[in-house]
Motif scaffolding. Structure first.
Motif, PDB file in Angstrom:
ATOM      1  N   SER A   1      16.564 111.573   6.971  1.00  0.00           N
ATOM      2  CA  SER A   1      17.916 112.415   7.381  1.00  0.00           C
ATOM      3  C   SER A   1      18.515 112.192   8.699  1.00  0.00           C
ATOM      4  O   SER A   1      17.863 112.087   9.819  1.00  0.00           O
ATOM      5  CB  SER A   1      17.005 113.708   7.472  1.00  0.00           C
ATOM      6  N   GLY A   2      19.731 112.102   8.482  1.00  0.00           N
ATOM      7  CA  GLY A   2      20.580 111.777   9.554  1.00  0.00           C
ATOM      8  C   GLY A   2      20.558 110.430  10.321  1.00  0.00           C
ATOM      9  O   GLY A   2      21.188 109.911  11.370  1.00  0.00           O
ATOM     10  N   VAL A   3      19.930 109.421   9.650  1.00  0.00           N
ATOM     11  CA  VAL A   3      19.624 108.004  10.211  1.00  0.00           C
ATOM     12  C   VAL A   3      20.231 107.006   9.021  1.00  0.00           C
ATOM     13  O   VAL A   3      19.885 106.864   7.895  1.00  0.00           O
ATOM     14  CB  VAL A   3      17.926 107.655  10.250  1.00  0.00           C
ATOM     15  N   TYR A   4      21.283 106.304   9.516  1.00  0.00           N
ATOM     16  CA  TYR A   4      22.171 105.477   8.662  1.00  0.00           C
ATOM     17  C   TYR A   4      21.872 103.797   9.295  1.00  0.00           C
ATOM     18  O   TYR A   4      22.159 103.692  10.243  1.00  0.00           O
ATOM     19  CB  TYR A   4      23.435 105.731   8.821  1.00  0.00           C
ATOM     20  N   LYS A   5      21.331 103.049   8.265  1.00  0.00           N
ATOM     21  CA  LYS A   5      20.994 101.737   8.323  1.00  0.00           C
ATOM     22  C   LYS A   5      22.003 100.868   7.945  1.00  0.00           C
ATOM     23  O   LYS A   5      22.356 100.772   6.775  1.00  0.00           O
ATOM     24  CB  LYS A   5      19.470 101.377   7.957  1.00  0.00           C
ATOM     25  N   LEU A   6      22.014  99.684   8.586  1.00  0.00           N
ATOM     26  CA  LEU A   6      22.901  98.641   8.014  1.00  0.00           C
ATOM     27  C   LEU A   6      22.136  97.807   7.197  1.00  0.00           C
ATOM     28  O   LEU A   6      20.693  97.669   7.195  1.00  0.00           O
ATOM     29  CB  LEU A   6      23.602  97.527   9.329  1.00  0.00           C
ATOM     30  N   PRO A   7      22.686  96.972   6.464  1.00  0.00           N
ATOM     31  CA  PRO A   7      21.829  96.243   5.476  1.00  0.00           C
ATOM     32  C   PRO A   7      21.196  95.051   6.089  1.00  0.00           C
ATOM     33  O   PRO A   7      21.621  94.646   7.232  1.00  0.00           O
ATOM     34  CB  PRO A   7      22.877  95.559   4.228  1.00  0.00           C
ATOM     35  N   GLY A   8      19.838  94.647   5.739  1.00  0.00           N
ATOM     36  CA  GLY A   8      19.288  93.836   6.191  1.00  0.00           C
ATOM     37  C   GLY A   8      20.098  92.304   6.540  1.00  0.00           C
ATOM     38  O   GLY A   8      20.985  91.988   5.680  1.00  0.00           O
ATOM     39  N   GLY A   9      19.790  91.563   7.367  1.00  0.00           N
ATOM     40  CA  GLY A   9      20.679  90.272   7.556  1.00  0.00           C
ATOM     41  C   GLY A   9      21.749  90.518   8.411  1.00  0.00           C
ATOM     42  O   GLY A   9      22.405  89.442   8.939  1.00  0.00           O
ATOM     43  N   PHE A  10      22.341  91.608   8.715  1.00  0.00           N
ATOM     44  CA  PHE A  10      23.366  91.817   9.517  1.00  0.00           C
ATOM     45  C   PHE A  10      23.120  91.587  10.919  1.00  0.00           C
ATOM     46  O   PHE A  10      22.389  91.706  11.552  1.00  0.00           O
ATOM     47  CB  PHE A  10      23.960  93.156   9.336  1.00  0.00           C
ATOM     48  N   ARG A  11      24.338  90.879  11.589  1.00  0.00           N
ATOM     49  CA  ARG A  11      24.239  90.562  12.917  1.00  0.00           C
ATOM     50  C   ARG A  11      25.811  90.638  13.496  1.00  0.00           C
ATOM     51  O   ARG A  11      26.609  90.059  12.724  1.00  0.00           O
ATOM     52  CB  ARG A  11      23.800  88.973  13.049  1.00  0.00           C
ATOM     53  N   GLY A  12      25.962  91.199  14.602  1.00  0.00           N
ATOM     54  CA  GLY A  12      27.203  91.163  15.193  1.00  0.00           C
ATOM     55  C   GLY A  12      27.730  89.923  15.439  1.00  0.00           C
ATOM     56  O   GLY A  12      27.000  88.939  15.825  1.00  0.00           O
ATOM     57  N   GLN A  13      28.922  89.348  15.503  1.00  0.00           N
ATOM     58  CA  GLN A  13      29.627  88.158  15.854  1.00  0.00           C
ATOM     59  C   GLN A  13      30.327  88.371  17.329  1.00  0.00           C
ATOM     60  O   GLN A  13      31.239  89.052  17.498  1.00  0.00           O
ATOM     61  CB  GLN A  13      30.232  87.629  14.803  1.00  0.00           C
ATOM     62  N   ILE A  14      29.631  87.253  18.207  1.00  0.00           N
ATOM     63  CA  ILE A  14      30.379  87.289  19.467  1.00  0.00           C
ATOM     64  C   ILE A  14      32.027  87.179  19.393  1.00  0.00           C
ATOM     65  O   ILE A  14      32.471  86.293  18.600  1.00  0.00           O
ATOM     66  CB  ILE A  14      29.979  86.265  20.530  1.00  0.00           C
ATOM     67  N   GLY A  15      32.939  87.752  19.771  1.00  0.00           N
ATOM     68  CA  GLY A  15      34.359  87.748  19.941  1.00  0.00           C
ATOM     69  C   GLY A  15      34.998  88.875  19.209  1.00  0.00           C
ATOM     70  O   GLY A  15      36.162  89.009  19.104  1.00  0.00           O
TER      71      GLY A  15
END
Length: 357
Positions: free
Chosen positions: A86-100
């Motif tokens: 409830s109220g917690v939304y997760k990104l899929p596994g393996g996601f990583r932000g990219q610099i830039g």
């Protein structure tokens, strides 16, 4: 005379009119908590509704469920988050932000209201070379008692001619909980036979928000205080493993967290600034004047870990004798009246798989 007394009693009761209290429904503001990093995660966004009573008092959070939550970047990528609880939304596994890359958060609630964050550019964070720690004493309002704690310092090179903002976020940490088992002692009518060393997870206290910009030290080698943990008599009886995220920030996120820290530092003295709701970077597209709590940001990250050994501390707080019995029962001893509807688990006596002091 008796008749007069009865008249006075019933006459007094009949003069009391019930007071009907008509309270307005409190204003509930949307609260957004969460950020993404270049790390492996898990990455999650928490949405809730917070009741506001009057100009500054904030009530309890209620989860905001069944919303459509997206993260978009400036390269055209769109990632949908899944509500895991409830109220917690997760990104899929393996996601990583990219610099830039720049990222923004989009939310559509069940009632159709839409929210979006201002874009947050993910910039690299200079790597920490090493960590050190030391015990410190701080005066308190009780002149006969000092606060004892441990400061952690990071060493790193700030880049020349770059505008950098840093944030150090402590994570749930692990320490060895030491008790003094007594084979002759009893607890709840049973004989205690084990154990003296258990592994307990702990959220470092106090909840300081430590963030800094490099406007005053640009390009120089730094030794910065990045964490402080109060010694409660239990945390540093043997070994305390402190985990910290070393994060990059945008200028806007740095300013927001600075204001949050000011609010957390209020002591109630006449010199405190008045409490206030802090506006983040979330905007309601349907009503731009609506105030939304929280801030969505994107960071480069380095996980820092330090094992704090009691033998290396100059001084520490006299241990609290919470019990002479089985350390596995610690969580249950903290709830002697059974207020927790779920019986707390026994603490493990084996270290985590990645325990490596």
């Amino acid at each position: 005379m008796r008749r007069l007394i009865w008249i006075l009693i019933f006459g007094t009761i009949s003069c009391i009119d019930p007071y009907i209290f008509d309270a307005d429904e409190p204003i509930r503001m949307l609260s957004v908590e969460g950020f993404i990093t270049t790390g492996e995660g898990p990455h999650e966004i928490r949405l809730s509704r917070v009741a506001r009573y009057g100009p500054s008092f904030i009530g309890f959070n209620l989860p905001e469920t069944r919303a459509a939550v997206l993260i978009k970047d400036d390269q055209g990528r769109v990632i949908e988050l899944i509500e895991s609880e409830s109220g917690v939304y997760k990104l899929p596994g393996g996601f990583r932000g990219q610099i830039g890359n720049s990222y923004n958060l989009e939310i559509k609630l069940q009632n159709g209201k839409r929210y979006i964050s201002r874009p947050e550019k993910l910039v690299s964070v200079p790597q920490v070379d090493s960590l050190s720690y030391r015990s410190v004493k701080t005066p308190t309002s009780n002149r006969f008692r000092e606060e004892v704690g441990v400061q952690v310092t990071a060493y790193f090179q700030d880049p020349v001619e770059e505008e950098n903002y840093y944030y150090w976020r402590p994570l749930e940490s692990t320490f060895i909980l030491v008790s003094e088992p007594d084979a002759e002692g009893t607890q709840g009518g049973t004989v205690a036979s084990c154990c003296s060393r258990c592994f307990h997870k702990d959220v470092p206290k106090p909840a300081n928000v430590i963030t800094v910009g490099d406007s005053e030290f640009n390009g120089t080698y730094q030794n910065r205080l990045i964490a402080y943990v109060v010694d409660n008599g239990m945390r540093f009886k043997e070994t305390y493993r402190l985990d910290i995220l070393h994060l990059s920030l945008s200028q806007g996120a740095h300013m927001f967290l600075n204001l949050v820290n000011q609010q957390l530092s209020l002591t109630g003295s006449v010199f405190d600034p008045p409490p206030a709701n802090i506006r983040g970077n979330m905007i309601c597209l349907d009503d731009p004047d609506e105030q939304v709590l929280g801030y969505f940001f994107a960071s480069d990250v380095q996980l820092l870990r330090v094992y704090i050994e009691q033998v290396n501390l100059e001084f520490y707080k006299i241990p609290q004798a919470f019990s002479p019995y089985d350390c596995r029962e610690y969580l249950r001893l903290m709830d002697p009246l059974g207020r927790n509807p779920v019986r707390p688990p026994l603490l493990p006596t084996n270290p985590p798989d990645d325990w490596d002091p």
